[in-house]
Design a protein around this motif. Structure first.
Motif, PDB file in Angstrom:
ATOM      1  N   PRO A  81      25.714  -5.305 -16.729  1.00 26.02           N
ATOM      2  CA  PRO A  81      25.419  -6.275 -15.664  1.00 26.02           C
ATOM      3  C   PRO A  81      24.590  -5.705 -14.524  1.00 26.02           C
ATOM      4  O   PRO A  81      23.716  -6.391 -13.979  1.00 26.02           O
ATOM      5  CB  PRO A  81      26.814  -6.712 -15.198  1.00 26.02           C
ATOM      6  N   GLU A  82      24.853  -4.459 -14.147  1.00 24.62           N
ATOM      7  CA  GLU A  82      24.124  -3.900 -13.010  1.00 24.62           C
ATOM      8  C   GLU A  82      22.646  -3.671 -13.321  1.00 24.62           C
ATOM      9  O   GLU A  82      21.832  -3.472 -12.408  1.00 24.62           O
ATOM     10  CB  GLU A  82      24.768  -2.578 -12.565  1.00 24.62           C
ATOM     11  N   ALA A  83      22.279  -3.707 -14.601  1.00 22.15           N
ATOM     12  CA  ALA A  83      20.878  -3.499 -14.977  1.00 22.15           C
ATOM     13  C   ALA A  83      20.107  -4.810 -15.146  1.00 22.15           C
ATOM     14  O   ALA A  83      18.904  -4.778 -15.425  1.00 22.15           O
ATOM     15  CB  ALA A  83      20.804  -2.691 -16.270  1.00 22.15           C
ATOM     16  N   LEU A  84      20.772  -5.945 -14.968  1.00 22.42           N
ATOM     17  CA  LEU A  84      20.086  -7.228 -15.110  1.00 22.42           C
ATOM     18  C   LEU A  84      19.128  -7.436 -13.944  1.00 22.42           C
ATOM     19  O   LEU A  84      19.353  -6.933 -12.837  1.00 22.42           O
ATOM     20  CB  LEU A  84      21.109  -8.369 -15.147  1.00 22.42           C
ATOM     21  N   PRO A  85      18.045  -8.185 -14.152  1.00 26.33           N
ATOM     22  CA  PRO A  85      17.093  -8.440 -13.058  1.00 26.33           C
ATOM     23  C   PRO A  85      17.779  -9.124 -11.878  1.00 26.33           C
ATOM     24  O   PRO A  85      18.688  -9.938 -12.041  1.00 26.33           O
ATOM     25  CB  PRO A  85      16.049  -9.362 -13.704  1.00 26.33           C
ATOM     26  N   ARG A  86      17.306  -8.806 -10.690  1.00 23.19           N
ATOM     27  CA  ARG A  86      17.976  -9.259  -9.470  1.00 23.19           C
ATOM     28  C   ARG A  86      17.975 -10.785  -9.337  1.00 23.19           C
ATOM     29  O   ARG A  86      18.927 -11.362  -8.851  1.00 23.19           O
ATOM     30  CB  ARG A  86      17.273  -8.632  -8.260  1.00 23.19           C
ATOM     31  N   ARG A  87      16.930 -11.449  -9.762  1.00 24.35           N
ATOM     32  CA  ARG A  87      16.797 -12.908  -9.548  1.00 24.35           C
ATOM     33  C   ARG A  87      17.081 -13.695 -10.828  1.00 24.35           C
ATOM     34  O   ARG A  87      16.623 -14.819 -10.980  1.00 24.35           O
ATOM     35  CB  ARG A  87      15.400 -13.233  -9.014  1.00 24.35           C
ATOM     36  N   LEU A  88      17.857 -13.100 -11.728  1.00 23.87           N
ATOM     37  CA  LEU A  88      18.146 -13.791 -12.981  1.00 23.87           C
ATOM     38  C   LEU A  88      18.937 -15.072 -12.733  1.00 23.87           C
ATOM     39  O   LEU A  88      18.728 -16.081 -13.417  1.00 23.87           O
ATOM     40  CB  LEU A  88      18.915 -12.861 -13.925  1.00 23.87           C
TER      41      LEU A  88
END
Length: 286
Positions: A74-81
């Motif tokens: 989860p911490e690697a997902l794009p910020r504005r997903l």
């Protein structure tokens, strides 16, 4: 044996022609889901192109309906997903609403105005079959008054600029489902690209809690820009349903014969403990 092909026997004109077999109605569920899948793929492709053009390729790859993406923590997902998913599912809502309306229109064309349950045509036809007369129904219509009341809630507030983009895109999505010519279809997709870019750059979320003035402007948007455009259509559907039920159209010539429709609003006038709604605010709202 006779030479050459045998001539067909002359038709027997004394017997009446056989009636054509009834044509089964379309499979609305199958048609509707196939159109939803087609339109949402087109729109997801538009959104992906917009995001890639603005340097958000990772968001574009993780959009729904675009195929599986690589699993990451989860911490690697794009910020504005989350914002990208919000826009994507708003597009899905637009597609579903447009397809539902299109299937309803198709059912009415294929099976008659009374085929769609719950609407005026079906209800009036049922009452007429039950023995209700035009005079009785016309007298009852004069007693009907409908008052939708608009309310406001901070968690549901949207910017007027965002609402305008939603309305524009809804119209484009409706045209997308009926436009088969490749050139025009491509132009519609280009218009959707532009609308989606405007929406993305505007931003969905208000950073501050909406004020009462914001809530009033939102209500006025519907009263000024949305409702007037549909009222004539409501009256026309009422008259069409009346005639389809075999009732005398002359009984609805007088506008006062139609059910009365008025609108209410709580924005700026609610008395449920809102600390910002004072007598002065209500006077200003009125």
């Amino acid at each position: 044996p006779p030479l050459g092909p045998r001539r067909p026997a002359a038709p027997d004109m004394s017997s009446p022609p056989r009636p054509a077999p009834p044509v089964p109605p379309p499979d609305y569920v199958d048609l509707g889901f196939r159109r939803i899948e087609r339109d949402i793929r087109d729109l997801a492709g538009c959104l992906a192109r917009v995001l890639e053009r603005m340097g958000e390729g990772e968001l574009a790859r993780r959009l729904p309906w675009r195929g599986p993406a690589d699993a990451v923590p989860p911490e690697a997902l794009p910020r504005r997903l989350g914002l990208a998913y919000s826009v994507a599912f708003q597009l899905l809502n637009m597609v579903e609403e447009n397809v539902a309306a299109a299937m309803r229109e198709l059912r009415e064309r294929s099976e008659g105005a009374a085929a769609e349950r719950g609407l005026w045509a079906a209800e009036l036809a049922g009452l007429a079959r039950g023995g209700a007369t035009g005079e009785t129904l016309a007298a009852a219509l004069r007693e009907i008054e409908v008052e939708p009341v608009l309310t406001a809630h901070p968690t549901e507030a949207k910017r007027l600029s965002v609402l305008e983009q939603h309305r524009w895109m809804t119209g484009l999505v409706a045209r997308l489902g009926t436009e088969a010519e490749p050139g025009r279809h491509a132009r519609l997709l280009a218009e959707l690209d532009a609308a989606l870019e405007r929406l993305w750059r505007t931003g969905e979320i208000l950073l501050q809690k909406p004020t009462i003035a914001d809530e009033r402007r939102n209500v006025l948007h519907y009263l000024r820009d949305v409702f007037p455009a549909v009222l004539d259509g409501l009256d026309e559907r009422m008259r069409t349903a009346w005639a389809a039920a075999g009732l005398d159209p002359a009984k609805l010539d007088d506008p006062a014969a139609l059910p009365r429709l008025r609108f209410g609003t709580r924005a700026g006038g609610d008395r449920d403990g809102h600390p910002g709604v004072t007598a002065a605010v209500t006077a200003e709202t009125l």
